[in-house]
Write a protein that holds these residues in place. Sequence first.
Motif, PDB file in Angstrom:
ATOM      1  N   TYR A  29      -2.800   5.568   6.521  1.00 58.18           N
ATOM      2  CA  TYR A  29      -2.381   4.827   5.937  1.00 58.18           C
ATOM      3  C   TYR A  29      -3.336   3.652   4.951  1.00 58.18           C
ATOM      4  O   TYR A  29      -2.704   3.218   4.118  1.00 58.18           O
ATOM      5  N   GLN A  30      -4.451   3.560   5.387  1.00 53.89           N
ATOM      6  CA  GLN A  30      -5.321   2.912   4.667  1.00 53.89           C
ATOM      7  C   GLN A  30      -5.729   3.530   3.513  1.00 53.89           C
ATOM      8  O   GLN A  30      -5.909   3.124   2.358  1.00 53.89           O
ATOM      9  N   LYS A  32      -3.707   5.799   1.932  1.00 52.53           N
ATOM     10  CA  LYS A  32      -2.504   5.442   1.163  1.00 52.53           C
ATOM     11  C   LYS A  32      -2.571   4.150   0.387  1.00 52.53           C
ATOM     12  O   LYS A  32      -2.165   3.993  -1.050  1.00 52.53           O
ATOM     13  N   CYS A  33      -2.806   3.028   1.154  1.00 56.34           N
ATOM     14  CA  CYS A  33      -3.198   1.589   0.516  1.00 56.34           C
ATOM     15  C   CYS A  33      -4.099   1.707  -0.513  1.00 56.34           C
ATOM     16  O   CYS A  33      -4.052   1.088  -1.647  1.00 56.34           O
ATOM     17  N   ASP A  34      -5.432   2.329  -0.074  1.00 55.09           N
ATOM     18  CA  ASP A  34      -6.359   2.294  -1.177  1.00 55.09           C
ATOM     19  C   ASP A  34      -5.993   2.857  -2.533  1.00 55.09           C
ATOM     20  O   ASP A  34      -6.336   2.471  -3.472  1.00 55.09           O
ATOM     21  N   TYR A  35      -5.066   4.168  -2.367  1.00 57.56           N
ATOM     22  CA  TYR A  35      -4.870   4.988  -3.352  1.00 57.56           C
ATOM     23  C   TYR A  35      -3.763   4.106  -4.311  1.00 57.56           C
ATOM     24  O   TYR A  35      -4.030   4.369  -5.629  1.00 57.56           O
ATOM     25  N   TYR A  36      -2.733   3.356  -3.716  1.00 56.74           N
ATOM     26  CA  TYR A  36      -1.838   2.820  -4.594  1.00 56.74           C
ATOM     27  C   TYR A  36      -1.993   1.350  -4.702  1.00 56.74           C
ATOM     28  O   TYR A  36      -1.177   0.829  -5.697  1.00 56.74           O
ATOM     29  N   GLN A  37      -2.682   0.602  -4.233  1.00 58.98           N
ATOM     30  CA  GLN A  37      -2.872  -0.733  -4.252  1.00 58.98           C
ATOM     31  C   GLN A  37      -3.037  -1.518  -5.560  1.00 58.98           C
ATOM     32  O   GLN A  37      -2.523  -2.318  -6.056  1.00 58.98           O
ATOM     33  N   ARG A  92      -5.897  -2.894   5.406  1.00 57.74           N
ATOM     34  CA  ARG A  92      -4.408  -2.747   4.906  1.00 57.74           C
ATOM     35  C   ARG A  92      -3.635  -3.791   5.459  1.00 57.74           C
ATOM     36  O   ARG A  92      -2.600  -4.171   4.903  1.00 57.74           O
ATOM     37  N   VAL A  96      -1.024  -5.547   2.999  1.00 57.83           N
ATOM     38  CA  VAL A  96       0.547  -5.603   3.115  1.00 57.83           C
ATOM     39  C   VAL A  96       1.064  -6.876   3.255  1.00 57.83           C
ATOM     40  O   VAL A  96       2.261  -7.143   2.594  1.00 57.83           O
ATOM     41  N   ASP A  99       1.130  -8.708  -0.017  1.00 60.78           N
ATOM     42  CA  ASP A  99       2.094  -8.239  -0.776  1.00 60.78           C
ATOM     43  C   ASP A  99       3.486  -8.568  -0.741  1.00 60.78           C
ATOM     44  O   ASP A  99       4.301  -8.934  -1.608  1.00 60.78           O
ATOM     45  N   VAL A 140       2.311   0.853  -0.369  1.00 63.46           N
ATOM     46  CA  VAL A 140       1.264   0.611   0.491  1.00 63.46           C
ATOM     47  C   VAL A 140       1.623   0.239   2.103  1.00 63.46           C
ATOM     48  O   VAL A 140       0.636   0.216   2.854  1.00 63.46           O
TER      49      VAL A 140
END
Length: 360
Positions: A29-30, A32-37, A92, A96, A99, A140
């Motif tokens: 999930y970290q 995924k967060c780095d990729y989409y944030q 993350r 989140v 956000d 994210v």
Amino acid sequence: MRIFANVKTSINRYKDYRTMTKDDLADFYQSKCDYYQEYVWVCLVVGTILSVFYIVPDYMLNGSIIPTLIPRLTVLGILLLFLIVLHFSHSRAAIVTADYFLVHSIIVTTICAAHFLGHKTLASEFFLIMNLIFLIAGFVARIREITVSYIIFFLEILISHFIIRYENFPIIMILIIPCGLAVIFSHVILTFLYLDHYRLSQKLELAMITDPLTQVYNRHLLEKIVTKNALMNMEEPIAIAMLDIDNFKKINDEHGHYTGDLTLLYIGQKLSKETHSDDYVIRFGGEEFIVIFKKCDINNACARMEQFRQDVEKAEDSPVPFTISVGVSKYTGDFSKTIQNVNHALTKAKDSGRNSVVVV
């Protein structure tokens, strides 16, 4: 049929997801967060700024923007706080939280503005638009975080209804619930799709730090350890060993380079089997290997390498008979200095007749 193939693929992704440990999930999930944030924060910033322009329909409904001006502008102050949090935090959990705090701030400030409007008929349109914002923020987030945020969203609508009395409240709820379920389901699918990207990234990263011949780590991992000071704050003792295959050039000359390669593969695989899972086995270059022993003091490391040296000397399954020289040193906190120490110990082992373990 293609649909059955897609269902089978989705089931396999789900099984893969279920096998992940708590640490694996945190890393997933970290990632995924780095990729989409970056996409998420740009969309949220733009969406927040555009939400201020709700003063235009406010004016059309009330004939003035004064009653709703403060709630509309308040969200800009919250946006500034959001940007400050993103600047100083990369975890993350913090991202989140920031956000969704911004998302719910838009909702609350708009509900406050709606309280001052003479007509509440546009509330349903606003709440439907918020589903798009939830869809963006969910990129994210974990599924449970998206679900909890939606529950809070429903509560915000419900509580505000008792104060504001939306004229079309039943329609609002009938529209919002399926939209919420659709957003949650879409992110379930997105999470499993991202798993493919995550696994591919893992394979590429592993390939970058793996020596193709011996299948142990290569110097790229060593560079990462040094760059990130990965050993700096470890409380357990650490020892480092450097070993060298004695007279390796003679093995190549007398038996050929193919046998030399088999010898390197043999020593790499033997080191991997006879060290702990949290130790690092690294091909340093040529016929030299480095072993980083975690949770291991200098005496224990020396004893383990002496046993390993004896095993190699007596081995009957090696491509050709050979011996090794080993230097061992305690990790001092300065990686470069420790490597110098361990290299000095290895030199002493080779100068003293080879096939020995020397500690510095």
